[in-house]
Enzyme design. Structure first.
Site, PDB file in Angstrom:
ATOM      1  N   SER A 226     -10.462  -0.566   6.827  1.00 46.85           N
ATOM      2  CA  SER A 226      -9.798  -0.377   5.532  1.00 46.85           C
ATOM      3  C   SER A 226      -9.027  -1.570   5.014  1.00 46.85           C
ATOM      4  O   SER A 226      -8.516  -1.528   3.893  1.00 46.85           O
ATOM      5  CB  SER A 226      -8.869   0.841   5.605  1.00 46.85           C
ATOM      6  OG  SER A 226      -9.614   2.010   5.771  1.00 46.85           O
TER       7      SER A 226
ATOM      8  N   SER B 144      -9.611   1.872   2.860  1.00 39.40           N
ATOM      9  CA  SER B 144      -8.760   2.695   2.017  1.00 39.40           C
ATOM     10  C   SER B 144      -7.741   1.865   1.239  1.00 39.40           C
ATOM     11  O   SER B 144      -7.083   2.377   0.347  1.00 39.40           O
ATOM     12  CB  SER B 144      -8.003   3.698   2.909  1.00 39.40           C
ATOM     13  OG  SER B 144      -7.144   3.011   3.820  1.00 39.40           O
TER      14      SER B 144
ATOM     15  N   LYS C 141       0.844  -1.199   0.000  1.00 37.69           N
ATOM     16  CA  LYS C 141       0.000   0.000   0.000  1.00 37.69           C
ATOM     17  C   LYS C 141       0.878   1.248   0.000  1.00 37.69           C
ATOM     18  O   LYS C 141       1.899   1.305   0.696  1.00 37.69           O
ATOM     19  CB  LYS C 141      -0.908  -0.028   1.226  1.00 37.69           C
ATOM     20  CG  LYS C 141      -1.937   1.092   1.296  1.00 37.69           C
ATOM     21  CD  LYS C 141      -2.846   0.901   2.502  1.00 37.69           C
ATOM     22  CE  LYS C 141      -3.885   1.991   2.623  1.00 37.69           C
ATOM     23  NZ  LYS C 141      -4.825   1.768   3.744  1.00 37.69           N
TER      24      LYS C 141
END
Length: 465
Positions: free
Chosen positions: A178, A154, A81
């Protein structure tokens, strides 16, 4: 095998590479080719590090040829990420402010992946600052199960890339759901570990006391294999927990003797019937496998889920103090609103939120003294369309209901394992989760592995990809 190489589980791929049946270079080349073929429409990668990945693959290949095996991630291509520092590629955290930021060193979790011999394919897209919505000037990842549907937030790029076979697993973070939201939306298994189980050194903050670093993969076994590498105490993060990382090997994928708590009223509170059917099937697996279901009463999650955005907003305002409000014009509307709300909150209001959080945490601790795990949905319905999602932002109660099964356990710090539990009639994935005692990641994964041994939900892949 070439046609299905990209959907092999890590454990299968690792065995093939260790035996010499396939090489890390071949696998990495295949992954890069697949990214080039598909990611133009999926938008899961913010940055593809082809040269670095191939160099790492050649090193892994040479080491394996010498009989030097670093462990089950040796030679396995993964994604990271884009809020984790990487010294050899940009780290933007889904923002435009940091579009050119080059970190001075790797985040601890990235360094641990490299030390384990994993191949870092690149950085995966995410919502702005790890909050709810992507920055309006940046592309959003497309859900491979249906582009008009939410890909989760997210860790959206982590979910899309792993589901589409553009990496074998990924690192994500979870502040209000998330890891679990994109896992549910993309038919993956994700671990939000105990707060502090994984170092946050070198990770952009959203809300320090709510942020959890975790893993996403296509099975519980793979998610735990990733976690076992990145977890454990880190001197660079004084909030990281002491003790060794949970072991991925030697876990008995059995439900025998597990006490699983079920609050029927909580599970049915506005929850779509398709998800309820998936939960009922998991309950049947538990009983058939020798586990025991216990009727429990979940502590009231309303207060902590209602106040979650304010709780997060105060800490986000602290995290962004260097750039907000000084550069507010460069922020997207969702992250700006979150920070503004945090700045407006009084000390008395925030103290009440903290007291509610302490109460809830103690009540969950007490409940988990009675059972080993608690079963819950990830969210009340399958991934909404983007039109439906826009409506949620205008309705505080609807937004609270979306996060009522996830955000409370960011507040309390308890670990959760998200896993697939079926599909809608339209073919969209559905997600369930197990919630456990602090430090019980191995037990959560044992339950997940046991369910996945007798089900095939997690083996389904996006149609046509």
């Amino acid at each position: 095998m070439e046609n299905q190489l990209h959907y092999l589980e890590m454990s299968e791929l690792s065995q093939l590479m260790r035996s010499g049946e396939i090489s890390p270079v071949e696998v990495t080349q295949a992954q890069l080719a697949r990214i080039g073929q598909l990611d133009g429409s999926l938008n899961s990668y913010a940055w593809v590090a082809a040269e670095q990945a191939l160099a790492q693959a050649r090193q892994a290949e040479a080491e394996l040829a010498r009989g030097q095996w670093r462990g089950p991630l040796h030679g396995v291509p993964v994604g990271v990420k884009d809020l984790f520092w990487t010294k050899d590629m940009p780290t933007t955290a889904g923002t435009t402010i940091y579009r050119d930021y080059m970190a001075p060193q790797d985040a601890t979790v990235v360094q641990r992946l490299k030390d384990a011999g994993a191949i870092i394919l690149g950085k995966l897209r995410m919502t702005e600052g790890a909050f709810a919505i992507h920055h309006p000037d940046l592309p959003a990842p497309a859900n491979p199960w249906g582009a008009e549907h939410w890909a989760g937030a997210s860790s959206s790029g982590s979910g899309v890339a792993t589901a589409a076979g553009l990496c074998y697993g990924a690192l994500g973070t979870d502040t209000g759901g998330s890891i679990r939201f994109p896992s549910a939306a993309n038919n993956l298994t994700g671990i939000k570990p105990t707060w502090g189980r994984v170092s946050r050194h070198g990770a952009f903050e959203l809300a320090a006391s709510l942020d959890h670093v975790g893993t996403m993969a296509r099975s519980a076994r793979d998610a735990l294999a990733l976690l076992s590498v990145v977890a454990g105490h880190d001197p660079k993060d004084p909030t990281s927990l002491p003790g060794a990382a949970p072991a991925a090997s030697g876990i008995d994928d059995s439900l025998v003797g597990l006490r699983v708590g079920v609050d029927e009223s909580w599970l049915s509170d506005g929850v779509d019937p398709a998800i309820q059917r998936g939960l009922q099937q998991i309950m049947a697996f538990i009983e058939e496998g020798g586990g025991v279901l216990h009727s429990v009463r979940m502590p009231d999650t309303r207060a902590v889920s209602t106040s979650w955005e304010k709780h997060c907003g105060v800490q986000t305002a602290v995290a962004h103090a260097a750039t907000y409000p000084a550069r507010a014009a460069e922020y997207g509307p969702a992250l700006s609103r979150l920070i503004d709300g945090g700045l407006e909150l009084t000390g008395l209001e925030y103290q009440r939120i903290l007291l509610d959080a302490q109460r809830f945490t103690g009540e969950v601790d007490a409940l988990l003294d009675q059972v080993d795990l608690v079963l819950a949905p990830v969210q009340p319905y399958a991934a909404p369309t983007y039109e439906q999602l826009a409506g949620l932002a205008l309705d505080p109660e609807a937004n609270r209901r979306l996060i009522q099964f996830t955000s409370p356990f960011n507040v309390s710090g308890h670990p959760c394992l998200s896993l697939p539990c079926g599909f809608t009639q339209a073919g969209l994935p559905l997600g369930a989760q197990f919630i456990g005692k602090k430090g019980s990641e191995a037990l959560l994964c044992r339950a997940g592995m046991a369910v996945q041994r007798v089900s095939d939900w997690h083996k389904q892949h996006p149609p046509g990809i």
